[in-house]
Design an enzyme around this catalytic site. Structure first.
Site, PDB file in Angstrom:
ATOM      1  N   ASP A   1       0.880  -1.164   0.000  1.00 44.33           N
ATOM      2  CA  ASP A   1       0.000   0.000   0.000  1.00 44.33           C
ATOM      3  C   ASP A   1       0.924   1.223   0.000  1.00 44.33           C
ATOM      4  O   ASP A   1       2.137   1.102   0.230  1.00 44.33           O
ATOM      5  CB  ASP A   1      -0.884  -0.044   1.246  1.00 44.33           C
ATOM      6  CG  ASP A   1      -1.708   1.211   1.417  1.00 44.33           C
ATOM      7  OD1 ASP A   1      -2.401   1.589   0.463  1.00 44.33           O
ATOM      8  OD2 ASP A   1      -1.631   1.823   2.496  1.00 44.33           O
TER       9      ASP A   1
ATOM     10  N   ASP B   1      -0.112   5.174   1.029  1.00 47.55           N
ATOM     11  CA  ASP B   1      -0.352   6.102   2.137  1.00 47.55           C
ATOM     12  C   ASP B   1      -0.403   5.355   3.468  1.00 47.55           C
ATOM     13  O   ASP B   1      -1.170   4.405   3.627  1.00 47.55           O
ATOM     14  CB  ASP B   1      -1.677   6.847   1.936  1.00 47.55           C
ATOM     15  CG  ASP B   1      -1.639   7.772   0.734  1.00 47.55           C
ATOM     16  OD1 ASP B   1      -0.674   8.544   0.622  1.00 47.55           O
ATOM     17  OD2 ASP B   1      -2.566   7.707  -0.096  1.00 47.55           O
TER      18      ASP B   1
END
Length: 229
Positions: free
Chosen positions: A8, A10
């Site tokens: 991922d 953020d």
């Protein structure tokens, strides 16, 4: 076959949650609407922008106000977040990614950001050249937690799910990994708490990026059935 780690973005690679709250607040100001509490904005991190704005505004994701809000957000993202990207990488990320590559691990990103925004953030942070593939929410019909993003990464890179690990800081990442047949590492230094993450039953937990690298390196050659616990 080489192993793959899917990250991922953020809250996992780059410490953007606070800046994201600032950007949402500025976008709501541009809309002439009272901004929600910071906690409410943080709760949407990991969702596609349309769903985040729709939920915060209390309207359908295809409402005109959502489209306008997303447009303001994307402009403000370039003004607020991108200039700060180099200093927002979590400790150990640069060195850890290089260590994984030295171990022969293939690297990719699957994010709820639009692809262009993800590419821009990774480039600004000096991380883009470490990843073979970046998949954004606008490249799939069903973003996270649906497994489509993960399956697209696996299919594009030709890697079997049992040889892939998803690393993320929200339950959306962990649910996507489960549904795609991948193992998962939940990082506890991002948006969601260990208690929230535990509800999604990740394969492992990591409190730092260094722990992520250690987990992957230690378990790299173990058979998938040995990694269930």
């Amino acid at each position: 076959m080489r192993h793959l780690t899917v990250f991922d973005l953020d809250g996992t690679l780059v410490d953007t949650p606070r800046a994201i709250v600032e950007t949402f607040t500025a976008a709501f100001g541009a809309l002439g609407v009272t901004a929600p509490e910071a906690a409410a904005v943080r709760a949407t991190i990991g969702l596609p922008l349309q769903r985040a704005f729709g939920g915060l505004l209390g309207v359908s994701p295809d409402d005109e106000s959502v489209t306008e809000g997303v447009r303001h957000y994307q402009r403000l993202f370039r003004e607020i977040i991108l200039p700060r990207a180099p200093e927002l990488c979590f400790p150990g990320v640069v060195e850890g990614l290089d260590e994984l590559r030295a171990l022969g691990v293939r690297l990719a990103v699957a994010t709820s950001k639009f692809h262009a925004s993800a590419e821009a953030l990774l480039r600004s942070a000096g991380l883009r050249d470490r990843f073979e593939l970046v998949v954004g929410a606008d490249q799939v019909t069903h973003p996270k937690p649906h497994p489509e993003s993960g399956r697209l990464v696996l299919r594009t890179l030709g890697v079997a799910a049992e040889r892939a690990v998803m690393v993320g800081d929200t339950v959306h990442d962990i649910h996507m990994a489960h549904a795609a047949g991948m193992r998962s590492i939940a990082v506890t230094y991002g948006v969601q708490s260990p208690v929230e993450l535990a509800a999604a039953a990740p394969t492992w937990f990591a409190g730092t990026f260094g722990e992520v690298v250690t987990l992957i390196g230690t378990n790299l050659h173990n058979a998938p059935e040995e990694l269930a616990g």
